[in-house]
Design an enzyme around this catalytic site. Structure first.
Site, PDB file in Angstrom:
ATOM      1  N   ARG A 180      10.205 112.622  54.613  1.00  0.00           N
ATOM      2  CA  ARG A 180       9.991 112.651  53.155  1.00  0.00           C
ATOM      3  C   ARG A 180      11.352 112.635  52.484  1.00  0.00           C
ATOM      4  O   ARG A 180      12.243 113.396  52.864  1.00  0.00           O
ATOM      5  CB  ARG A 180       9.221 113.898  52.744  1.00  0.00           C
ATOM      6  CG  ARG A 180       9.227 114.084  51.235  1.00  0.00           C
ATOM      7  CD  ARG A 180       8.317 115.172  50.768  1.00  0.00           C
ATOM      8  NE  ARG A 180       6.923 114.766  50.894  1.00  0.00           N
ATOM      9  CZ  ARG A 180       5.912 115.456  50.368  1.00  0.00           C
ATOM     10  NH1 ARG A 180       6.144 116.569  49.709  1.00  0.00           N
ATOM     11  NH2 ARG A 180       4.677 115.036  50.511  1.00  0.00           N
TER      12      ARG A 180
ATOM     13  N   LYS B 291      26.503 116.685  53.742  1.00  0.00           N
ATOM     14  CA  LYS B 291      27.876 116.272  54.088  1.00  0.00           C
ATOM     15  C   LYS B 291      28.069 114.783  53.847  1.00  0.00           C
ATOM     16  O   LYS B 291      29.135 114.245  54.107  1.00  0.00           O
ATOM     17  CB  LYS B 291      28.144 116.570  55.573  1.00  0.00           C
ATOM     18  CG  LYS B 291      27.996 118.018  55.965  1.00  0.00           C
ATOM     19  CD  LYS B 291      28.285 118.160  57.459  1.00  0.00           C
ATOM     20  CE  LYS B 291      27.979 119.550  57.946  1.00  0.00           C
ATOM     21  NZ  LYS B 291      27.991 119.613  59.418  1.00  0.00           N
TER      22      LYS B 291
ATOM     23  N   HIS C 272       2.677 107.202  49.706  1.00  0.00           N
ATOM     24  CA  HIS C 272       2.410 108.421  50.498  1.00  0.00           C
ATOM     25  C   HIS C 272       1.173 108.134  51.361  1.00  0.00           C
ATOM     26  O   HIS C 272       0.085 108.628  51.104  1.00  0.00           O
ATOM     27  CB  HIS C 272       2.162 109.578  49.532  1.00  0.00           C
ATOM     28  CG  HIS C 272       2.160 110.944  50.160  1.00  0.00           C
ATOM     29  ND1 HIS C 272       2.107 111.164  51.523  1.00  0.00           N
ATOM     30  CD2 HIS C 272       2.199 112.169  49.590  1.00  0.00           C
ATOM     31  CE1 HIS C 272       2.121 112.469  51.748  1.00  0.00           C
ATOM     32  NE2 HIS C 272       2.171 113.096  50.594  1.00  0.00           N
TER      33      HIS C 272
ATOM     34  N   ARG D  88       2.084 121.385  52.138  1.00  0.00           N
ATOM     35  CA  ARG D  88       1.004 120.804  52.923  1.00  0.00           C
ATOM     36  C   ARG D  88       1.458 119.736  53.901  1.00  0.00           C
ATOM     37  O   ARG D  88       1.113 119.755  55.076  1.00  0.00           O
ATOM     38  CB  ARG D  88      -0.031 120.117  52.005  1.00  0.00           C
ATOM     39  CG  ARG D  88      -1.142 120.968  51.552  1.00  0.00           C
ATOM     40  CD  ARG D  88      -1.593 120.482  50.207  1.00  0.00           C
ATOM     41  NE  ARG D  88      -0.486 120.606  49.281  1.00  0.00           N
ATOM     42  CZ  ARG D  88      -0.200 121.719  48.635  1.00  0.00           C
ATOM     43  NH1 ARG D  88      -0.954 122.753  48.750  1.00  0.00           N
ATOM     44  NH2 ARG D  88       0.849 121.792  47.851  1.00  0.00           N
ATOM     45  N   THR D  89       2.187 118.757  53.390  1.00  0.00           N
ATOM     46  CA  THR D  89       2.431 117.567  54.211  1.00  0.00           C
ATOM     47  C   THR D  89       3.228 117.925  55.472  1.00  0.00           C
ATOM     48  O   THR D  89       2.893 117.494  56.572  1.00  0.00           O
ATOM     49  CB  THR D  89       3.144 116.485  53.379  1.00  0.00           C
ATOM     50  OG1 THR D  89       2.355 116.246  52.214  1.00  0.00           O
ATOM     51  CG2 THR D  89       3.285 115.194  54.150  1.00  0.00           C
TER      52      THR D  89
END
Ligand code: NCD
Length: 308
Positions: free
Chosen positions: A101, A80, A129, A51-52
């Site tokens: 995120r 890396k 959030h 969703r986000t």
């Protein structure tokens, strides 16, 4: 330059303006269809999301902008050994705004420190959030006609669930709010959140049984047990089905007690609840796009260009 790292980065008045803009974006999409022409959103997702990420991308596309990004840390140079600080310095050369995120608490704040473009925290570990909170609040506001004078129950993983931390912090700024925290002992709300409530003299209770709490609630916010934040799988297995909201339990709730959930749901809401008129979790997803459009416009400094 403005970032959105916690919901309190917007004052109560700015949050109200944001919701009004989101209302207008919903009602008059054509008016905003080219406002972000030529601008780019980068979605930097070091943790899984459906969703986000797609909601932010849809929001930018609806505004006429375009999107770049990656859906997992595994396909970026993080594998890396690149730091968030370096990644964001690089992305600042490509895009006009970024949603990030990351599994580590504070990652978005670090990114903001090194960034020359606005940063949206799309979830930092078990911490915050904010865009989820804004869409949760827009849903509550639409269903209840306001954000004051209500008892909000939050149920499930209150320890690791970042959405509940942000929601409680933000809603504690409105008058007449009471919280009921419903969780097993191991998954209680962290002290930094309850300390804030005590400082602000906001009433809250902590209980274990959902059945007992349900009748007094105006909003019931269910959450998933956050498997990815557990140190051992046995604890997760023991706690994962602690709460299952079904129609029998919901029959004890008020007729206008809406059920919210940030999604994804696992077992904590039985599918039979989906047909109950009080189930609001898919409506939240819908409002999420308009709210994120409003956030993008605000952070890009474009919100003031349109009268609403
Ligand atoms: C939430 C999250 O990522 O914190 N999901 C979402 O963004 N809608 C909730 C969760 O994963 O349980």
């Amino acid at each position: 330059m403005r970032h959105l790292l916690t919901p309190q980065d917007f004052t109560v008045e700015e949050t109200r303006q944001l919701f009004l803009l989101a209302d207008d974006l919903e009602a008059n999409p054509g008016k905003y269809a080219h406002i972000c022409d030529g601008r780019k959103l980068a979605t930097l997702f070091f943790e899984p999301s459906t969703r986000t990420r797609l909601s932010h991308e849809t929001a930018m596309l609806n505004l006429g902008g375009s999107v770049i990004g990656f859906p997992s840390g595994n396909v970026s140079s993080a594998t890396k050994g690149e730091t968030v600080a370096d990644t964001i310095r690089v992305i600042s050369c490509f895009a006009d705004i970024a949603a990030i995120r990351h599994p580590k608490e504070g990652a978005a704040t670090v990114a903001a420190h090194y960034s020359t473009i606005p940063i949206i925290n799309a979830g930092d570990g078990g911490h915050q959030h904010p865009t989820q909170t804004l869409l949760d609040m827009q849903t509550i506001r639409k269903l209840k006609g306001g954000l004051t004078g209500m008892t909000i129950g939050l149920c499930g993983d209150l320890k690791f669930g970042r959405t509940v931390h942000s929601l409680v912090e933000s809603m504690s700024r409105y008058s007449g709010i009471r919280f009921v925290f419903i969780s097993p002992d191991e998954l209680k709300m962290p002290d930094y959140v309850t300390d804030l409530l005590r400082d602000r003299h906001i009433p809250y209770t902590e209980v274990t049984r959902l059945e007992d709490a349900i009748p007094e609630l105006d909003i019931l916010y269910m959450t998933r047990v956050q498997r990815e934040r557990f140190f051992n799988e046995e604890d997760y297995i023991r706690l994962k089905d602690f709460y299952v909201l079904d129609e029998k339990k919901l029959s004890r709730a008020k007729s206008d007690c809406y059920v919210l959930h940030p999604l994804p749901r696992v077992n904590e809401i039985a599918p039979e609840v989906d047909d109950d008129p009080r189930a609001a979790y898919f409506l939240q997803v819908r409002y999420g796009v308009f709210v994120r459009e409003a956030v993008i416009l605000e952070l890009l400094g474009l919100a003031g260009d349109y009268q609403f």
